[in-house]
Design a protein around this motif. Structure first.
Motif, PDB file in Angstrom:
ATOM      1  N   MET A  72       0.846  -1.181   0.000  1.00 16.43           N
ATOM      2  CA  MET A  72       0.000   0.000   0.000  1.00 16.43           C
ATOM      3  C   MET A  72       0.889   1.240   0.000  1.00 16.43           C
ATOM      4  O   MET A  72       1.783   1.357   0.842  1.00 16.43           O
ATOM      5  CB  MET A  72      -0.903  -0.034   1.240  1.00 16.43           C
ATOM      6  CG  MET A  72      -1.849   1.108   1.342  1.00 16.43           C
ATOM      7  SD  MET A  72      -2.986   0.782   2.716  1.00 16.43           S
ATOM      8  CE  MET A  72      -4.221   1.955   2.337  1.00 16.43           C
ATOM      9  N   PRO A  73       0.666   2.185  -0.931  1.00 19.07           N
ATOM     10  CA  PRO A  73       1.535   3.371  -0.990  1.00 19.07           C
ATOM     11  C   PRO A  73       1.364   4.252   0.239  1.00 19.07           C
ATOM     12  O   PRO A  73       0.274   4.344   0.809  1.00 19.07           O
ATOM     13  CB  PRO A  73       1.068   4.092  -2.261  1.00 19.07           C
ATOM     14  CG  PRO A  73      -0.281   3.558  -2.558  1.00 19.07           C
ATOM     15  CD  PRO A  73      -0.359   2.190  -1.944  1.00 19.07           C
ATOM     16  N   GLU A  74       2.470   4.859   0.621  1.00 23.13           N
ATOM     17  CA  GLU A  74       2.443   5.743   1.784  1.00 23.13           C
ATOM     18  C   GLU A  74       1.680   7.027   1.458  1.00 23.13           C
ATOM     19  O   GLU A  74       1.786   7.568   0.360  1.00 23.13           O
ATOM     20  CB  GLU A  74       3.884   6.086   2.171  1.00 23.13           C
ATOM     21  CG  GLU A  74       3.980   6.819   3.487  1.00 23.13           C
ATOM     22  CD  GLU A  74       5.424   7.051   3.876  1.00 23.13           C
ATOM     23  OE1 GLU A  74       5.759   8.190   4.250  1.00 23.13           O
ATOM     24  OE2 GLU A  74       6.206   6.088   3.800  1.00 23.13           O
ATOM     25  N   GLU A  75       0.885   7.463   2.413  1.00 23.35           N
ATOM     26  CA  GLU A  75       0.107   8.692   2.237  1.00 23.35           C
ATOM     27  C   GLU A  75       1.055   9.884   2.141  1.00 23.35           C
ATOM     28  O   GLU A  75       1.999   9.998   2.929  1.00 23.35           O
ATOM     29  CB  GLU A  75      -0.808   8.870   3.462  1.00 23.35           C
ATOM     30  CG  GLU A  75      -2.190   9.330   3.130  1.00 23.35           C
ATOM     31  CD  GLU A  75      -3.029   9.503   4.385  1.00 23.35           C
ATOM     32  OE1 GLU A  75      -3.706  10.535   4.473  1.00 23.35           O
ATOM     33  OE2 GLU A  75      -3.001   8.616   5.255  1.00 23.35           O
ATOM     34  N   PRO A  76       0.828  10.786   1.182  1.00 24.71           N
ATOM     35  CA  PRO A  76       1.736  11.935   1.073  1.00 24.71           C
ATOM     36  C   PRO A  76       1.596  12.858   2.284  1.00 24.71           C
ATOM     37  O   PRO A  76       0.521  12.966   2.883  1.00 24.71           O
ATOM     38  CB  PRO A  76       1.289  12.631  -0.211  1.00 24.71           C
ATOM     39  CG  PRO A  76      -0.102  12.169  -0.452  1.00 24.71           C
ATOM     40  CD  PRO A  76      -0.222  10.806   0.178  1.00 24.71           C
ATOM     41  N   LEU A  77       2.693  13.497   2.616  1.00 29.44           N
ATOM     42  CA  LEU A  77       2.682  14.447   3.729  1.00 29.44           C
ATOM     43  C   LEU A  77       2.100  15.763   3.229  1.00 29.44           C
ATOM     44  O   LEU A  77       2.660  16.403   2.338  1.00 29.44           O
ATOM     45  CB  LEU A  77       4.102  14.654   4.258  1.00 29.44           C
ATOM     46  CG  LEU A  77       4.205  15.516   5.520  1.00 29.44           C
ATOM     47  CD1 LEU A  77       3.472  14.848   6.684  1.00 29.44           C
ATOM     48  CD2 LEU A  77       5.662  15.733   5.872  1.00 29.44           C
ATOM     49  N   THR A  78       0.965  16.131   3.778  1.00 30.95           N
ATOM     50  CA  THR A  78       0.282  17.362   3.383  1.00 30.95           C
ATOM     51  C   THR A  78       0.105  18.249   4.606  1.00 30.95           C
ATOM     52  O   THR A  78       0.178  17.761   5.748  1.00 30.95           O
ATOM     53  CB  THR A  78      -1.114  17.045   2.801  1.00 30.95           C
ATOM     54  OG1 THR A  78      -1.909  16.433   3.844  1.00 30.95           O
ATOM     55  CG2 THR A  78      -1.036  16.127   1.602  1.00 30.95           C
ATOM     56  N   ARG A 138      -2.578  16.784   6.897  1.00 27.53           N
ATOM     57  CA  ARG A 138      -2.124  15.661   7.733  1.00 27.53           C
ATOM     58  C   ARG A 138      -1.283  16.159   8.904  1.00 27.53           C
ATOM     59  O   ARG A 138      -1.397  15.658  10.025  1.00 27.53           O
ATOM     60  CB  ARG A 138      -1.289  14.678   6.902  1.00 27.53           C
ATOM     61  CG  ARG A 138      -2.128  13.648   6.165  1.00 27.53           C
ATOM     62  CD  ARG A 138      -1.288  12.532   5.582  1.00 27.53           C
ATOM     63  NE  ARG A 138      -0.647  11.745   6.627  1.00 27.53           N
ATOM     64  CZ  ARG A 138       0.565  11.191   6.510  1.00 27.53           C
ATOM     65  NH1 ARG A 138       1.279  11.358   5.420  1.00 27.53           N
ATOM     66  NH2 ARG A 138       1.074  10.500   7.493  1.00 27.53           N
ATOM     67  N   GLU A 198      -3.588  17.692  11.521  1.00 29.16           N
ATOM     68  CA  GLU A 198      -4.298  16.653  12.281  1.00 29.16           C
ATOM     69  C   GLU A 198      -3.378  16.019  13.317  1.00 29.16           C
ATOM     70  O   GLU A 198      -3.773  15.816  14.475  1.00 29.16           O
ATOM     71  CB  GLU A 198      -4.841  15.585  11.329  1.00 29.16           C
ATOM     72  CG  GLU A 198      -6.028  16.040  10.511  1.00 29.16           C
ATOM     73  CD  GLU A 198      -6.407  15.048   9.423  1.00 29.16           C
ATOM     74  OE1 GLU A 198      -5.972  13.870   9.484  1.00 29.16           O
ATOM     75  OE2 GLU A 198      -7.135  15.455   8.504  1.00 29.16           O
ATOM     76  N   LEU A 205       3.897  11.319  12.760  1.00 28.33           N
ATOM     77  CA  LEU A 205       3.685  11.131  11.319  1.00 28.33           C
ATOM     78  C   LEU A 205       4.665  10.136  10.699  1.00 28.33           C
ATOM     79  O   LEU A 205       4.506   9.740   9.542  1.00 28.33           O
ATOM     80  CB  LEU A 205       3.825  12.480  10.600  1.00 28.33           C
ATOM     81  CG  LEU A 205       2.701  13.475  10.846  1.00 28.33           C
ATOM     82  CD1 LEU A 205       3.127  14.877  10.434  1.00 28.33           C
ATOM     83  CD2 LEU A 205       1.445  13.047  10.110  1.00 28.33           C
TER      84      LEU A 205
END
Length: 197
Positions: A1-7, A10, A13, A36
């Protein structure tokens, strides 16, 4: 599963979670980065300082209700009903925030005190919404404003109702009689704006 981009979203949160756990005095950018799973340098690429991060968190929290309140201020219909609903909605938002997450709410009290420009911008937005409703009411003959500039009256209404939206009064929002006190103030404000005989 690809890692969620750091936005930025995020990061904000995660910052809320860290502030909830450690409080504003002990929470650090390193704690946020650790939560994170990134380096603190990655966080700094989005927010250049701890102050900028804390201001962004405060702004996000303060702006959560702005869209709903703006919709009420701008919708068609009698200005007195819109003003009543706007005041009621603001009180409900603030009360819900204080009751749902008291630890984070207490943190925001500290952050709001530090981020005065953020708080001032938020207040200016709310006052502008009120001014729009008051100007509409004046133009329709439903309100008589004591000053040509509706912003002056909007500030007065905002400050008069502070007990029901200023976080410093949060302890009173769940007290017995708070709803009756709010209803009495709302009626007083509305009656004071109506044109005389």
């Amino acid at each position: 599963m690809p890692e969620e981009p750091l936005t930025p979203a995020r990061i904000l949160e995660a910052t809320e979670d860290v502030l909830r756990r450690f409080g504003p005095a002990k929470a650090t950018v390193v704690d946020v980065a650790r939560a994170l799973g990134v380096t603190h340098g990655s966080v700094y690429r989005h927010f250049p300082s701890k102050t900028a991060l804390r201001e962004a968190v405060t702004e996000r929290w303060l702006d959560q209700e702005t869209g709903t309140l703006d919709a009420i201020a701008g919708e068609p219909g009698p200005a007195d009903e819109r003003l009543s609903r706007w005041l009621e909605t603001l009180f409900a938002f603030k009360r819900r925030k204080a009751g749902r997450d008291p630890e984070l709410f207490a943190t925001y009290l500290v952050l709001a005190g530090e981020a005065s420009e953020t708080v001032e911008r938020h207040i200016a937005t709310l006052v502008a919404q009120l001014a729009r409703v008051l100007a509409d009411g004046r133009d329709a003959g439903a309100f008589s404003l004591p000053d040509e500039d509706p912003v002056v009256s909007a500030r007065a209404v905002f400050h008069a109702s502070a007990r029901f939206h200023d976080p410093a009064y949060a302890a009173h929002w769940s007290a017995p009689g708070a709803d009756a006190d709010f209803a009495a103030l709302r009626a007083l404000i509305l009656n004071s704006l109506r044109p005389g005989p």
